[in-house]
Design a protein around this motif. Structure first.
Motif, PDB file in Angstrom:
ATOM      1  N   ARG A 107       0.846  -1.188   0.000  1.00  0.00           N
ATOM      2  CA  ARG A 107       0.000   0.000   0.000  1.00  0.00           C
ATOM      3  C   ARG A 107       0.881   1.238   0.000  1.00  0.00           C
ATOM      4  O   ARG A 107       1.790   1.355   0.822  1.00  0.00           O
ATOM      5  CB  ARG A 107      -0.930   0.024   1.213  1.00  0.00           C
ATOM      6  N   ALA A 108       0.644   2.120  -0.935  1.00  0.00           N
ATOM      7  CA  ALA A 108       1.402   3.361  -1.019  1.00  0.00           C
ATOM      8  C   ALA A 108       0.830   4.379  -0.049  1.00  0.00           C
ATOM      9  O   ALA A 108      -0.354   4.334   0.303  1.00  0.00           O
ATOM     10  CB  ALA A 108       1.342   3.910  -2.447  1.00  0.00           C
ATOM     11  N   ALA A 109       1.677   5.272   0.387  1.00  0.00           N
ATOM     12  CA  ALA A 109       1.241   6.328   1.300  1.00  0.00           C
ATOM     13  C   ALA A 109       1.223   7.659   0.559  1.00  0.00           C
ATOM     14  O   ALA A 109       2.107   7.936  -0.255  1.00  0.00           O
ATOM     15  CB  ALA A 109       2.179   6.412   2.503  1.00  0.00           C
ATOM     16  N   PHE A 110       0.214   8.462   0.833  1.00  0.00           N
ATOM     17  CA  PHE A 110       0.169   9.805   0.252  1.00  0.00           C
ATOM     18  C   PHE A 110       1.000  10.722   1.146  1.00  0.00           C
ATOM     19  O   PHE A 110       0.713  10.882   2.333  1.00  0.00           O
ATOM     20  CB  PHE A 110      -1.263  10.325   0.158  1.00  0.00           C
ATOM     21  N   ILE A 111       2.039  11.293   0.569  1.00  0.00           N
ATOM     22  CA  ILE A 111       2.968  12.116   1.337  1.00  0.00           C
ATOM     23  C   ILE A 111       2.835  13.565   0.895  1.00  0.00           C
ATOM     24  O   ILE A 111       2.983  13.884  -0.293  1.00  0.00           O
ATOM     25  CB  ILE A 111       4.416  11.632   1.134  1.00  0.00           C
ATOM     26  N   LYS A 112       2.566  14.446   1.858  1.00  0.00           N
ATOM     27  CA  LYS A 112       2.485  15.866   1.554  1.00  0.00           C
ATOM     28  C   LYS A 112       3.885  16.426   1.301  1.00  0.00           C
ATOM     29  O   LYS A 112       4.892  15.832   1.674  1.00  0.00           O
ATOM     30  CB  LYS A 112       1.838  16.616   2.720  1.00  0.00           C
ATOM     31  N   GLN A 113       3.943  17.599   0.683  1.00  0.00           N
ATOM     32  CA  GLN A 113       5.226  18.205   0.341  1.00  0.00           C
ATOM     33  C   GLN A 113       6.086  18.421   1.583  1.00  0.00           C
ATOM     34  O   GLN A 113       7.286  18.135   1.590  1.00  0.00           O
ATOM     35  CB  GLN A 113       5.003  19.532  -0.389  1.00  0.00           C
ATOM     36  N   THR A 114       5.461  18.940   2.651  1.00  0.00           N
ATOM     37  CA  THR A 114       6.223  19.206   3.874  1.00  0.00           C
ATOM     38  C   THR A 114       6.742  17.899   4.474  1.00  0.00           C
ATOM     39  O   THR A 114       7.855  17.848   5.008  1.00  0.00           O
ATOM     40  CB  THR A 114       5.359  19.941   4.898  1.00  0.00           C
ATOM     41  N   GLU A 115       5.946  16.833   4.383  1.00  0.00           N
ATOM     42  CA  GLU A 115       6.385  15.539   4.894  1.00  0.00           C
ATOM     43  C   GLU A 115       7.532  14.985   4.051  1.00  0.00           C
ATOM     44  O   GLU A 115       8.475  14.385   4.590  1.00  0.00           O
ATOM     45  CB  GLU A 115       5.209  14.559   4.900  1.00  0.00           C
ATOM     46  N   ALA A 116       7.459  15.197   2.745  1.00  0.00           N
ATOM     47  CA  ALA A 116       8.523  14.724   1.852  1.00  0.00           C
ATOM     48  C   ALA A 116       9.847  15.416   2.188  1.00  0.00           C
ATOM     49  O   ALA A 116      10.915  14.796   2.161  1.00  0.00           O
ATOM     50  CB  ALA A 116       8.138  14.978   0.398  1.00  0.00           C
ATOM     51  N   GLU A 117       9.780  16.699   2.523  1.00  0.00           N
ATOM     52  CA  GLU A 117      10.998  17.426   2.890  1.00  0.00           C
ATOM     53  C   GLU A 117      11.614  16.856   4.163  1.00  0.00           C
ATOM     54  O   GLU A 117      12.841  16.690   4.260  1.00  0.00           O
ATOM     55  CB  GLU A 117      10.683  18.914   3.052  1.00  0.00           C
ATOM     56  N   ASP A 118      10.766  16.545   5.154  1.00  0.00           N
ATOM     57  CA  ASP A 118      11.273  15.968   6.406  1.00  0.00           C
ATOM     58  C   ASP A 118      11.897  14.592   6.170  1.00  0.00           C
ATOM     59  O   ASP A 118      12.955  14.257   6.726  1.00  0.00           O
ATOM     60  CB  ASP A 118      10.137  15.857   7.433  1.00  0.00           C
ATOM     61  N   ILE A 119      11.238  13.794   5.337  1.00  0.00           N
ATOM     62  CA  ILE A 119      11.763  12.458   5.021  1.00  0.00           C
ATOM     63  C   ILE A 119      13.104  12.578   4.303  1.00  0.00           C
ATOM     64  O   ILE A 119      14.058  11.838   4.594  1.00  0.00           O
ATOM     65  CB  ILE A 119      10.753  11.675   4.166  1.00  0.00           C
ATOM     66  N   SER A 120      13.202  13.522   3.372  1.00  0.00           N
ATOM     67  CA  SER A 120      14.442  13.698   2.612  1.00  0.00           C
ATOM     68  C   SER A 120      15.585  14.139   3.522  1.00  0.00           C
ATOM     69  O   SER A 120      16.719  13.670   3.381  1.00  0.00           O
ATOM     70  CB  SER A 120      14.233  14.735   1.501  1.00  0.00           C
ATOM     71  N   LYS A 121      15.288  15.040   4.465  1.00  0.00           N
ATOM     72  CA  LYS A 121      16.327  15.496   5.392  1.00  0.00           C
ATOM     73  C   LYS A 121      16.833  14.342   6.251  1.00  0.00           C
ATOM     74  O   LYS A 121      18.037  14.209   6.501  1.00  0.00           O
ATOM     75  CB  LYS A 121      15.785  16.616   6.275  1.00  0.00           C
ATOM     76  N   ARG A 122      15.918  13.505   6.699  1.00  0.00           N
ATOM     77  CA  ARG A 122      16.319  12.360   7.528  1.00  0.00           C
ATOM     78  C   ARG A 122      17.136  11.365   6.693  1.00  0.00           C
ATOM     79  O   ARG A 122      18.149  10.832   7.157  1.00  0.00           O
ATOM     80  CB  ARG A 122      15.086  11.675   8.120  1.00  0.00           C
ATOM     81  N   ALA A 123      16.700  11.118   5.454  1.00  0.00           N
ATOM     82  CA  ALA A 123      17.436  10.201   4.585  1.00  0.00           C
ATOM     83  C   ALA A 123      18.833  10.732   4.300  1.00  0.00           C
ATOM     84  O   ALA A 123      19.812   9.972   4.288  1.00  0.00           O
ATOM     85  CB  ALA A 123      16.663   9.992   3.281  1.00  0.00           C
ATOM     86  N   LEU A 124      18.951  12.049   4.075  1.00  0.00           N
ATOM     87  CA  LEU A 124      20.257  12.651   3.824  1.00  0.00           C
ATOM     88  C   LEU A 124      21.174  12.477   5.027  1.00  0.00           C
ATOM     89  O   LEU A 124      22.353  12.124   4.889  1.00  0.00           O
ATOM     90  CB  LEU A 124      20.093  14.131   3.495  1.00  0.00           C
ATOM     91  N   ALA A 125      20.628  12.709   6.230  1.00  0.00           N
ATOM     92  CA  ALA A 125      21.428  12.563   7.442  1.00  0.00           C
ATOM     93  C   ALA A 125      21.895  11.127   7.631  1.00  0.00           C
ATOM     94  O   ALA A 125      23.059  10.870   7.979  1.00  0.00           O
ATOM     95  CB  ALA A 125      20.612  13.019   8.656  1.00  0.00           C
ATOM     96  N   LEU A 126      21.021  10.163   7.378  1.00  0.00           N
ATOM     97  CA  LEU A 126      21.376   8.757   7.551  1.00  0.00           C
ATOM     98  C   LEU A 126      22.450   8.328   6.552  1.00  0.00           C
ATOM     99  O   LEU A 126      23.406   7.635   6.895  1.00  0.00           O
ATOM    100  CB  LEU A 126      20.128   7.874   7.399  1.00  0.00           C
ATOM    101  N   ARG A 127      22.291   8.743   5.307  1.00  0.00           N
ATOM    102  CA  ARG A 127      23.253   8.326   4.279  1.00  0.00           C
ATOM    103  C   ARG A 127      24.595   9.031   4.458  1.00  0.00           C
ATOM    104  O   ARG A 127      25.652   8.460   4.196  1.00  0.00           O
ATOM    105  CB  ARG A 127      22.692   8.598   2.883  1.00  0.00           C
ATOM    106  N   THR A 128      24.556  10.297   4.906  1.00  0.00           N
ATOM    107  CA  THR A 128      25.806  11.004   5.179  1.00  0.00           C
ATOM    108  C   THR A 128      26.565  10.312   6.305  1.00  0.00           C
ATOM    109  O   THR A 128      27.784  10.102   6.219  1.00  0.00           O
ATOM    110  CB  THR A 128      25.531  12.471   5.548  1.00  0.00           C
TER     111      THR A 128
END
Length: 232
Positions: free
Chosen positions: A104-125
């Protein structure tokens, strides 16, 4: 996909390009995502769909549409997106090869996508799996000019022929970071190095007699140098 692959003028070219892109792009880190609201045979051409490794089918009306997306025999293997209610938005069958699961896919709002991207960037860094601009590195412009481009830049206006050692001197003044070491050679050796540098471009030096300069020596004619392509 249905608009592209059923278009009267572009469908054949689009099919050929999409097939090649799917097969080759993965090696360059490019993933092609194809979407259609009309999963019939003309929209999902076999030559294209057979090269796709991952498939997601949301709710469809019959087994034909189901198999068009998930692959031949998917219905018989129990991968049945027609059993999904149209009210279960975002739910579908995800298949890789012959295996599949319900997701099941989740509907992600723009603000939520930004938070997810920041967390992903921190984890990968933190994991050390990123490089380049993504971790703040400055990207230098790539120098794509060649020795042929440089010869065009240093060529004397209105002169038809120039000896190689004179061209080497001009190149060394123009780009000392590249050509100054050539000046440490004698004229004959510098001429040979220039000739070798031009071989990949299918340009050959030749014996030239230039009376107003210094007699006979290896050199180039302006006519030997191909014109710059549009945009260069």
């Amino acid at each position: 996909m249905q608009e592209l692959f059923t278009h009267d003028d572009y469908k054949n070219e689009a099919t050929s390009l999409a097939t090649r892109l799917i097969k080759k792009a993965r090696a360059y880190g490019i993933i092609l995502i194809l979407l259609t609201q009309n999963p019939d045979a003309p929209s999902l051409l076999t030559s294209v769909s057979s090269s796709v490794g991952t498939r997601l089918c949301l709710a469809v009306m019959d087994w034909r549409a189901n198999n068009n997306v998930l692959g031949t025999g998917a219905y018989d293997r129990g991968l049945r997106a027609m059993d999904i209610s149209v009210d279960e938005q975002g739910t579908g069958i995800l298949a890789r090869g012959r295996e599949g699961i319900t997701v099941r896919a989740a509907f992600i709002k723009q603000t939520e996508a930004e938070d997810i991207s920041k967390r992903a960037l921190a984890l990968r860094t933190a994991a050390g799996t990123l490089s380049g601009q993504s971790v703040g590195a400055q990207v230098e412009e790539l120098d794509v000019e060649t020795v042929v481009d440089h010869l065009r830049s240093v060529w004397p206006d209105g002169v038809e022929s120039v000896h190689s050692h004179r061209l080497v001197e001009a190149l060394a003044r123009f780009r000392p970071d590249l050509y100054r070491p050539w000046l440490e050679m004698d004229a004959a050796a510098a001429s040979t190095v220039l000739s070798a540098a031009l071989k990949p471009f299918k340009i050959s030096t030749r014996q030239l007699t230039i009376r107003e300069c210094c007699g006979g020596a290896k050199g180039l004619r302006w006519a030997d140098i191909p014109p710059a392509e549009d945009g260069d």
